[in-house]
Structure formats: structure tokens, C-alpha cells
Design a protein around this motif. Structure first.
Motif, mmCIF file in Angstrom:
data_model
loop_
_atom_site.group_PDB
_atom_site.id
_atom_site.type_symbol
_atom_site.label_atom_id
_atom_site.label_comp_id
_atom_site.label_asym_id
_atom_site.label_seq_id
_atom_site.Cartn_x
_atom_site.Cartn_y
_atom_site.Cartn_z
ATOM 1 N N VAL A 10 -4.735 -26.042 40.953
ATOM 2 C CA VAL A 10 -5.392 -26.995 41.838
ATOM 3 C C VAL A 10 -5.122 -28.395 41.299
ATOM 4 N N VAL A 11 -4.753 -29.316 42.182
ATOM 5 C CA VAL A 11 -4.492 -30.692 41.760
ATOM 6 C C VAL A 11 -5.130 -31.667 42.747
ATOM 7 N N GLY A 12 -5.790 -32.674 42.189
ATOM 8 C CA GLY A 12 -6.396 -33.714 43.003
ATOM 9 C C GLY A 12 -5.379 -34.780 43.354
ATOM 10 N N VAL A 13 -5.309 -35.127 44.629
ATOM 11 C CA VAL A 13 -4.338 -36.112 45.109
ATOM 12 C C VAL A 13 -5.083 -37.178 45.902
ATOM 13 N N ASP A 14 -4.927 -38.444 45.484
ATOM 14 C CA ASP A 14 -5.552 -39.530 46.246
ATOM 15 C C ASP A 14 -4.574 -40.656 46.577
ATOM 16 N N GLY A 15 -3.296 -40.432 46.336
ATOM 17 C CA GLY A 15 -2.289 -41.431 46.652
ATOM 18 C C GLY A 15 -2.044 -42.437 45.548
ATOM 19 N N SER A 16 -2.873 -42.444 44.507
ATOM 20 C CA SER A 16 -2.696 -43.378 43.397
ATOM 21 C C SER A 16 -1.502 -42.938 42.536
ATOM 22 N N ASP A 17 -0.986 -43.859 41.740
ATOM 23 C CA ASP A 17 0.110 -43.520 40.837
ATOM 24 C C ASP A 17 -0.300 -42.408 39.874
ATOM 25 N N SER A 18 -1.539 -42.454 39.420
ATOM 26 C CA SER A 18 -2.033 -41.438 38.499
ATOM 27 C C SER A 18 -2.058 -40.053 39.150
ATOM 28 N N SER A 19 -2.477 -39.986 40.401
ATOM 29 C CA SER A 19 -2.510 -38.680 41.068
ATOM 30 C C SER A 19 -1.102 -38.188 41.385
ATOM 31 N N LYS A 20 -0.174 -39.106 41.607
ATOM 32 C CA LYS A 20 1.223 -38.702 41.805
ATOM 33 C C LYS A 20 1.776 -38.084 40.526
ATOM 34 N N CYS A 21 1.426 -38.666 39.385
ATOM 35 C CA CYS A 21 1.847 -38.093 38.104
ATOM 36 C C CYS A 21 1.232 -36.710 37.906
ATOM 37 N N ALA A 22 -0.039 -36.568 38.294
ATOM 38 C CA ALA A 22 -0.711 -35.273 38.177
ATOM 39 C C ALA A 22 -0.040 -34.227 39.060
ATOM 40 N N LEU A 23 0.291 -34.600 40.285
ATOM 41 C CA LEU A 23 0.960 -33.672 41.195
ATOM 42 C C LEU A 23 2.335 -33.299 40.671
ATOM 43 N N ARG A 24 3.070 -34.279 40.178
ATOM 44 C CA ARG A 24 4.392 -34.016 39.606
ATOM 45 C C ARG A 24 4.274 -33.013 38.445
ATOM 46 N N TRP A 25 3.303 -33.252 37.561
ATOM 47 C CA TRP A 25 3.096 -32.364 36.409
ATOM 48 C C TRP A 25 2.730 -30.956 36.896
ATOM 49 N N ALA A 26 1.826 -30.876 37.871
ATOM 50 C CA ALA A 26 1.390 -29.577 38.393
ATOM 51 C C ALA A 26 2.558 -28.808 39.014
ATOM 52 N N LEU A 27 3.424 -29.496 39.740
ATOM 53 C CA LEU A 27 4.580 -28.831 40.349
ATOM 54 C C LEU A 27 5.542 -28.305 39.284
ATOM 55 N N HIS A 28 5.771 -29.085 38.245
ATOM 56 C CA HIS A 28 6.633 -28.613 37.155
ATOM 57 C C HIS A 28 6.011 -27.405 36.454
ATOM 58 N N GLN A 29 4.715 -27.468 36.190
ATOM 59 C CA GLN A 29 4.029 -26.347 35.544
ATOM 60 C C GLN A 29 4.053 -25.109 36.438
ATOM 61 N N ALA A 30 3.861 -25.305 37.733
ATOM 62 C CA ALA A 30 3.891 -24.182 38.665
ATOM 63 C C ALA A 30 5.268 -23.526 38.688
ATOM 64 N N ALA A 31 6.314 -24.335 38.619
ATOM 65 C CA ALA A 31 7.673 -23.783 38.592
ATOM 66 C C ALA A 31 7.887 -22.939 37.338
ATOM 67 N N LEU A 32 7.337 -23.375 36.225
ATOM 68 C CA LEU A 32 7.473 -22.635 34.970
ATOM 69 C C LEU A 32 6.653 -21.346 34.958
ATOM 70 N N SER A 33 5.501 -21.361 35.603
ATOM 71 C CA SER A 33 4.574 -20.232 35.505
ATOM 72 C C SER A 33 4.561 -19.331 36.735
ATOM 73 N N GLY A 34 5.290 -19.697 37.778
ATOM 74 C CA GLY A 34 5.301 -18.892 38.990
ATOM 75 C C GLY A 34 4.049 -19.057 39.834
ATOM 76 N N ALA A 35 3.358 -20.170 39.660
ATOM 77 C CA ALA A 35 2.118 -20.414 40.401
ATOM 78 C C ALA A 35 2.387 -21.178 41.682
#
Length: 144
Positions: A10-35
Motif C-alpha cells: 500500500v502506498v500513499g499518493v498525493d501528487g507531492s514529490d515525496s509521494s512520487k518517490c514513495a510510489l517509485r520505491w514501492a513499484l521497485h520493491q513490488a517488482a522485486l517481491s512479486g507484489a
């Protein structure tokens, strides 16, 4: 991660640069873990809004949040490969509580270190701080 079920981040997205970094990190982690990634944007009427008339009609707050979620996920998904399934959800309510509710049963909750909170975030407590203190799953706070 949970065994025998679909892994979910689960990732919080609000359009801020910080949330974009969080989404980017979550997508990379999901690719690694199959989530799969569950990207959530929540919206509320601002504290200064009144029913007598504010700067925007009520439907515009929801539409602005919907557009922010779509634009942010589209932008970051385009950057990240391989493709990871992303469920998008727009909710009405306080961001921290929405994320805490959505993270129930998740493998991981990812939030940015700073969003659009500023003055109201200081008054109400930061979303990332509340999530770190009350989530029922591991929490990653991504700094911009």
C-alpha cells in the motif's frame, strides 16, 4: 510477506514529490517481491471550506484528487519497469486513517516523508508519523 496470498504494498499518493518517490520505491520493491501495488489518494474538504461557498465547489476537491492520483501513477508507472499491477483507489477521509485502514493485511505500507501537509500537518500530526506509530504492517517512509 504473507504466504499463499497475493502480496500487496500500500502506498500513499498525493501528487507531492515525496509521494512520487514513495510510489517509485514501492513499484521497485513490488517488482522485486512479486507484489501488487495499491496506490491510494484520499481527499477531504479543507478546514477553511464552508458550505456557504468556498473557493471551489465540493465536487472539484474530489476531481482534483482523482486527477492527481491518475497523473502521478501514470507518470511513475511510465518510468518504472518491469510493469507491476497497480490498483488505484480514491477515498474521502483523513489520509493517515485511510492508509492505516487500507494497510490492514498488507505486506508493507509506503509513505513519503512530507506531503502537502504543512500547517495542517503540524496541527493534526504528520501522516507518515501516524502511519509509523499505528500501522499493523511494516512501514517504509521514503525521503525525497
Amino acid at each position: 510477506m504473507n504466504s499463499g496470498t497475493q502480496h500487496r504494498i500500500v502506498v500513499g499518493v498525493d501528487g507531492s514529490d515525496s509521494s512520487k518517490c514513495a510510489l517509485r520505491w514501492a513499484l521497485h520493491q513490488a517488482a522485486l517481491s512479486g507484489a501488487a501495488v495499491h496506490a491510494i489518494t484520499s481527499w477531504e474538504f479543507p478546514a477553511f471550506y464552508s458550505w456557504e461557498g468556498g473557493p471551489m465547489p465540493p465536487d472539484d476537491f474530489e476531481e482534483a484528487a482523482r486527477k492527481s492520483l491518475a497523473d502521478t501513477v501514470d507518470e511513475i508507472e511510465h518510468e518504472v519497469s518491469p510493469a507491476v499491477p497497480v490498483q488505484r483507489e480514491l477515498t474521502h477521509g483523513h489520509a493517515a486513517q485511510t492508509l492505516l485502514d487500507a494497510s490492514e493485511g498488507a505486506d508493507l505500507l509506503v509513505v513519503g516523508s512530507r506531503g502537502h501537509g504543512s500547517f495542517y500537518g503540524a496541527l493534526l500530526g504528520s501522516v507518515s508519523q501516524r502511519c509509523a506509530q499505528h500501522a499493523k504492517c511494516p512501514v517504509v517512509i521514503v525521503r525525497h
